[in-house]
Structures are given as C-alpha cells and as structure tokens.
Motif scaffolding. Sequence first.
Motif, PDB file in Angstrom:
ATOM      1  N   GLY A  37       0.828  -1.216   0.000  1.00  0.00           N
ATOM      2  CA  GLY A  37       0.000   0.000   0.000  1.00  0.00           C
ATOM      3  C   GLY A  37       0.854   1.255   0.000  1.00  0.00           C
ATOM      4  O   GLY A  37       0.489   2.272   0.598  1.00  0.00           O
ATOM      5  N   GLY A  43       1.522   4.681   3.661  1.00  0.00           N
ATOM      6  CA  GLY A  43       2.494   3.778   3.031  1.00  0.00           C
ATOM      7  C   GLY A  43       3.539   4.532   2.228  1.00  0.00           C
ATOM      8  O   GLY A  43       4.738   4.203   2.275  1.00  0.00           O
ATOM      9  N   ILE A  63      -2.162   0.370  -7.463  1.00  0.00           N
ATOM     10  CA  ILE A  63      -2.223   1.311  -8.588  1.00  0.00           C
ATOM     11  C   ILE A  63      -0.829   1.671  -9.099  1.00  0.00           C
ATOM     12  O   ILE A  63      -0.021   2.276  -8.389  1.00  0.00           O
ATOM     13  N   GLU A  66       0.632   5.304  -9.018  1.00  0.00           N
ATOM     14  CA  GLU A  66       0.964   5.786  -7.672  1.00  0.00           C
ATOM     15  C   GLU A  66       2.333   5.257  -7.211  1.00  0.00           C
ATOM     16  O   GLU A  66       3.159   6.016  -6.713  1.00  0.00           O
ATOM     17  N   ILE A  88      -2.778  -7.515  -2.813  1.00  0.00           N
ATOM     18  CA  ILE A  88      -2.383  -8.393  -1.695  1.00  0.00           C
ATOM     19  C   ILE A  88      -3.472  -9.388  -1.303  1.00  0.00           C
ATOM     20  O   ILE A  88      -3.271 -10.186  -0.383  1.00  0.00           O
ATOM     21  N   ALA A 115      -1.029  -1.910   3.562  1.00  0.00           N
ATOM     22  CA  ALA A 115      -2.200  -1.761   2.669  1.00  0.00           C
ATOM     23  C   ALA A 115      -3.490  -2.014   3.453  1.00  0.00           C
ATOM     24  O   ALA A 115      -3.575  -2.934   4.266  1.00  0.00           O
ATOM     25  N   GLY A 116      -4.458  -1.163   3.211  1.00  0.00           N
ATOM     26  CA  GLY A 116      -5.731  -1.330   3.904  1.00  0.00           C
ATOM     27  C   GLY A 116      -6.834  -0.618   3.152  1.00  0.00           C
ATOM     28  O   GLY A 116      -6.564   0.220   2.283  1.00  0.00           O
ATOM     29  N   VAL A 137      -8.498  -7.654   2.342  1.00  0.00           N
ATOM     30  CA  VAL A 137      -7.346  -6.742   2.283  1.00  0.00           C
ATOM     31  C   VAL A 137      -6.721  -6.582   3.674  1.00  0.00           C
ATOM     32  O   VAL A 137      -5.523  -6.801   3.862  1.00  0.00           O
ATOM     33  N   ASP A 138      -7.542  -6.182   4.641  1.00  0.00           N
ATOM     34  CA  ASP A 138      -7.021  -5.762   5.943  1.00  0.00           C
ATOM     35  C   ASP A 138      -6.523  -6.915   6.811  1.00  0.00           C
ATOM     36  O   ASP A 138      -5.697  -6.704   7.688  1.00  0.00           O
ATOM     37  N   SER A 166      -5.018  -0.234  13.697  1.00  0.00           N
ATOM     38  CA  SER A 166      -5.803   1.001  13.782  1.00  0.00           C
ATOM     39  C   SER A 166      -6.357   1.156  15.191  1.00  0.00           C
ATOM     40  O   SER A 166      -6.527   0.172  15.920  1.00  0.00           O
ATOM     41  N   PRO A 210      -2.612   3.548  14.395  1.00  0.00           N
ATOM     42  CA  PRO A 210      -2.812   4.991  14.227  1.00  0.00           C
ATOM     43  C   PRO A 210      -4.213   5.426  14.640  1.00  0.00           C
ATOM     44  O   PRO A 210      -5.189   4.671  14.518  1.00  0.00           O
ATOM     45  N   GLY A 211      -4.279   6.671  15.133  1.00  0.00           N
ATOM     46  CA  GLY A 211      -5.566   7.340  15.302  1.00  0.00           C
ATOM     47  C   GLY A 211      -5.946   7.950  13.968  1.00  0.00           C
ATOM     48  O   GLY A 211      -5.568   7.424  12.925  1.00  0.00           O
ATOM     49  N   GLU A 212      -6.676   9.063  13.999  1.00  0.00           N
ATOM     50  CA  GLU A 212      -7.078   9.649  12.717  1.00  0.00           C
ATOM     51  C   GLU A 212      -5.924  10.393  12.069  1.00  0.00           C
ATOM     52  O   GLU A 212      -5.348  11.301  12.655  1.00  0.00           O
ATOM     53  N   THR A 215      -5.457  11.367   5.474  1.00  0.00           N
ATOM     54  CA  THR A 215      -5.166  10.721   4.181  1.00  0.00           C
ATOM     55  C   THR A 215      -6.496  10.546   3.436  1.00  0.00           C
ATOM     56  O   THR A 215      -7.568  10.794   3.995  1.00  0.00           O
ATOM     57  N   LEU A 217      -7.965   7.887   2.780  1.00  0.00           N
ATOM     58  CA  LEU A 217      -8.781   6.797   3.336  1.00  0.00           C
ATOM     59  C   LEU A 217      -9.858   7.301   4.295  1.00  0.00           C
ATOM     60  O   LEU A 217     -11.027   6.955   4.181  1.00  0.00           O
ATOM     61  N   THR A 218      -9.445   8.155   5.214  1.00  0.00           N
ATOM     62  CA  THR A 218     -10.371   8.577   6.276  1.00  0.00           C
ATOM     63  C   THR A 218     -11.486   9.469   5.763  1.00  0.00           C
ATOM     64  O   THR A 218     -12.570   9.488   6.329  1.00  0.00           O
TER      65      THR A 218
HETATM   66  N1  LIG Z   1      -5.774   7.225   7.633  1.00  0.00           N
HETATM   67  C1  LIG Z   1      -6.141   6.900   8.864  1.00  0.00           C
HETATM   68  O1  LIG Z   1      -6.747   7.697   9.603  1.00  0.00           O
HETATM   69  C2  LIG Z   1      -5.829   5.541   9.397  1.00  0.00           C
HETATM   70  C3  LIG Z   1      -6.100   5.286  10.756  1.00  0.00           C
HETATM   71  C4  LIG Z   1      -5.809   4.039  11.282  1.00  0.00           C
HETATM   72  C5  LIG Z   1      -5.250   3.064  10.485  1.00  0.00           C
HETATM   73  N2  LIG Z   1      -5.006   3.318   9.175  1.00  0.00           N
HETATM   74  C6  LIG Z   1      -4.426   2.244   8.365  1.00  0.00           C
HETATM   75  O2  LIG Z   1      -3.252   2.713   7.721  1.00  0.00           O
HETATM   76  C7  LIG Z   1      -3.060   1.986   6.504  1.00  0.00           C
HETATM   77  C8  LIG Z   1      -2.860   2.971   5.368  1.00  0.00           C
HETATM   78  O3  LIG Z   1      -3.992   3.804   5.281  1.00  0.00           O
HETATM   79  P1  LIG Z   1      -4.018   5.192   4.484  1.00  0.00           P
HETATM   80  O4  LIG Z   1      -4.802   6.120   5.299  1.00  0.00           O
HETATM   81  O5  LIG Z   1      -2.658   5.571   4.049  1.00  0.00           O
HETATM   82  O6  LIG Z   1      -4.925   4.766   3.239  1.00  0.00           O
HETATM   83  P2  LIG Z   1      -4.881   5.147   1.690  1.00  0.00           P
HETATM   84  O7  LIG Z   1      -6.201   4.785   1.129  1.00  0.00           O
HETATM   85  O8  LIG Z   1      -4.388   6.543   1.514  1.00  0.00           O
HETATM   86  O9  LIG Z   1      -3.767   4.150   1.128  1.00  0.00           O
HETATM   87  C9  LIG Z   1      -4.000   2.762   1.121  1.00  0.00           C
HETATM   88  C10 LIG Z   1      -3.038   2.117   0.144  1.00  0.00           C
HETATM   89  O10 LIG Z   1      -3.315   0.703   0.136  1.00  0.00           O
HETATM   90  C11 LIG Z   1      -3.448   0.292  -1.214  1.00  0.00           C
HETATM   91  N3  LIG Z   1      -4.308  -0.877  -1.310  1.00  0.00           N
HETATM   92  C12 LIG Z   1      -5.638  -0.977  -1.069  1.00  0.00           C
HETATM   93  N4  LIG Z   1      -6.063  -2.218  -1.345  1.00  0.00           N
HETATM   94  C13 LIG Z   1      -4.984  -2.930  -1.751  1.00  0.00           C
HETATM   95  C14 LIG Z   1      -4.776  -4.262  -2.189  1.00  0.00           C
HETATM   96  N5  LIG Z   1      -5.787  -5.134  -2.280  1.00  0.00           N
HETATM   97  N6  LIG Z   1      -3.534  -4.652  -2.545  1.00  0.00           N
HETATM   98  C15 LIG Z   1      -2.508  -3.777  -2.482  1.00  0.00           C
HETATM   99  N7  LIG Z   1      -2.635  -2.503  -2.097  1.00  0.00           N
HETATM  100  C16 LIG Z   1      -3.871  -2.085  -1.723  1.00  0.00           C
HETATM  101  C17 LIG Z   1      -4.016   1.506  -1.939  1.00  0.00           C
HETATM  102  O11 LIG Z   1      -3.831   1.418  -3.328  1.00  0.00           O
HETATM  103  C18 LIG Z   1      -3.214   2.627  -1.278  1.00  0.00           C
HETATM  104  O12 LIG Z   1      -1.944   2.769  -1.875  1.00  0.00           O
HETATM  105  C19 LIG Z   1      -4.308   1.102   6.353  1.00  0.00           C
HETATM  106  O13 LIG Z   1      -4.009  -0.202   6.804  1.00  0.00           O
HETATM  107  C20 LIG Z   1      -5.317   1.755   7.258  1.00  0.00           C
HETATM  108  O14 LIG Z   1      -6.290   0.867   7.714  1.00  0.00           O
HETATM  109  C21 LIG Z   1      -5.279   4.533   8.610  1.00  0.00           C
END
Ligand SMILES: NC(=O)c1ccc[n+]([C@@H]2O[C@H](COP(=O)([O-])OP(=O)(O)OC[C@H]3O[C@@H](n4cnc5c(N)ncnc54)[C@H](O)[C@@H]3O)[C@@H](O)[C@H]2O)c1
Length: 279
Positions: A37, A43, A63, A66, A88, A115-116, A137-138, A166, A210-212, A215, A217-218
């Motif tokens: 990710g 990531g 992607i 990216e 993944i 990745a999530g 995924v997660d 998370s 992580p908290g909030e 990005t 995603l949130t």
């Molecule tokens: N942003 C937040 O507030 C937050 C909080 C707690 C935990 N997290 C965790 O942090 C991690 C990253 O989150 P982020 O906010 O950067 O999200 P994001 O959406 O900005 O990035 C996620 C990345 O994962 C990739 N991805 C998604 N599905 C995939 C797959 N099947 N195979 C490969 N790659 C895949 C996406 O293409 C992207 O590059 C995640 O695990 C998320 O659950 C985020």
Amino acid sequence: MRGNRERMWPEFLEATPSSKETMYMGRLEGKVAIVTGAGRGIGAEIARTFAREGADVVLASLIREEIDQVAEEVRHAGRAALPVQTDITVKVEIAIMVQRTHEEFGKIDILVNNAGTIRPADFLETTEEDWDAIQAVDLKGLFLCTQAVAPHMIRQRYGKIVNVSSMAANGWYMPGYASYCAAKAAVNNLTKYTARELGEYGINVNAVAPGEILTALTYQGQSTEEVEKKLKNSRAMTMVKRIGEPKDVASLVLFLASDESTFIAGETISVDGGRIDRM
Ligand SMILES: NC(=O)c1ccc[n+]([C@@H]2O[C@H](COP(=O)([O-])OP(=O)(O)OC[C@H]3O[C@@H](n4cnc5c(N)ncnc54)[C@H](O)[C@@H]3O)[C@@H](O)[C@H]2O)c1
C-alpha cells in the motif's frame, strides 16, 4: 583501578573518529524493505522515510501510477526502488512480488503490512461482499504477505515485520466500520501470534495503531463540511489537539523496523495523539 581507567580513556578517545570524519549512517542503512500500500498516504510516507534512512524499497500496491511516482522519490533519495503492482488479496501476485524482490536484492529485511481499505456502511446494510472485501485486504492480505516473506527472514535469521493496525481495533464503537474494526482487532492478535512463531529466528513482529491521520482513506466520499466537522471533533479527542499526519505514523514504523527495537515483540503501539477515549 583509578589509574587503569585514566590510561584507558585517552586510548579510547583516540580510536574514536572525530565528528568531522563520522558519516551519518541511516537507521536502515543497507536494508531491503517491502511496503504494501505504498502508493499514497501512510504507506508512501513510510517508503520515503525508509529511503531517507538508507533502505532500498519495494513498493507493492494496487495502482501502478501511484507506486511509480513514489519509486521516483525513493530514487531521488539515492536508494533503489522496485515498484511491483500487487493485489495483496491474491496469493500468486504476492508470490511474484516476493520473488522479484529476492531476485533484485537477494534478501528481505523488513515487511510493512500497511495496505488497507474501508467500505463504510450501516451495520444492517453491510453486505456479505462488503464484509469479505475488507477482511480480504485488511486481514487475509496481511497474513498472506507475512507468510510469503517469513521463509526468507527465517533463512537469514533476521527480520522486522510491522503491521499497520488502527485505533479501530480497540473495541470502540465506530459506526459504519463493523468489518474494519473486526479485521484490525484480528491484526493485533495475529501480530502477537506471528511474533511468537517467528521470534526465535531473530524476527520481530509488532504493530502500530494509528488514530485519525489525514489521508484519502479517512475522508473519502465525504463533503467538505462533513470533513471539517470530523476534523474538529478529531482534534478535540486527542491530548495534543491536532490531527495526525502520515509522518507521525512513519516515525514509529521506522523505529519498529530498525535495530533500536530488537527487544520489542508482539506489541501494538498507539500513535493517535493520546486519544482521550482510549484512556
Ligand atoms: N488514515 C487513517 O486515519 C488511518 C487510521 C488508522 C489506520 N489506518 C491504516 O493505515 C493503513 C494505510 O492507510 P491510508 O490512510 O494511508 O490509506 P490510503 O487509502 O491513503 O492508502 C492505502 C493504500 O493501500 C493500497 N491498497 C488498497 N487495497 C490494496 C490491495 N488489495 N492490494 C494492495 N494494495 C492495496 C491503496 O492502493 C493505497 O496505496 C491502512 O491499513 C489503514 O487501515 C489509517
């Protein structure tokens, strides 16, 4: 005794290079890291941080455009980058990514399971497909990546695995995120399990929660007003009264991926500005 010490100190000092001669060694100098990710958000920041600290980085994400972009940034920092488009949730794609990493670099020191994805939906409206997509995924993807990389690390008798969990794992009620909360809670447990399985081979497995963090995603699919309201609320919920940034998470991941943390195993460490509802 005192005399001995006095004799040893100057000798020691002479053997130490002066600060002018000492080159900065990155905290991951010479290491090879896979970051899933890595195309954006947390990531991508982990990949940049690792490169700055001396690691070559494999960017495994969905992607192509990216990860190509982040690969350029890694190269700009003077390190090698290998972008491998990988889903993944597909075991054979992970196997190819791991094989390419091994062919290119000959070793794998670090895996960051970052990745999530989310699919917010009311509990009663959540479909079986929504549920499965998140788990795939997660949770499953994280397991498959760990399983694919572990034999290489076992052979090396060295490895660092950092899972990105998370705050959602803490048993909180987060409306719309039933599958996500369940998957992340399982990640914490799997972190302990794999830490126990792999610890004797010199492999540390830990997680960050992580908290909030600001990005895509949130805040995806929400209006500006909704996002602003959410940000205000999120700031108020932290002790430090601010929203997290990807670099806040990347610094902790760096510590857990480095040799500064070799006596830490099976832990999930919060990086959430001190959420007051966690205390
Ligand atoms: N942003 C937040 O507030 C937050 C909080 C707690 C935990 N997290 C965790 O942090 C991690 C990253 O989150 P982020 O906010 O950067 O999200 P994001 O959406 O900005 O990035 C996620 C990345 O994962 C990739 N991805 C998604 N599905 C995939 C797959 N099947 N195979 C490969 N790659 C895949 C996406 O293409 C992207 O590059 C995640 O695990 C998320 O659950 C985020």
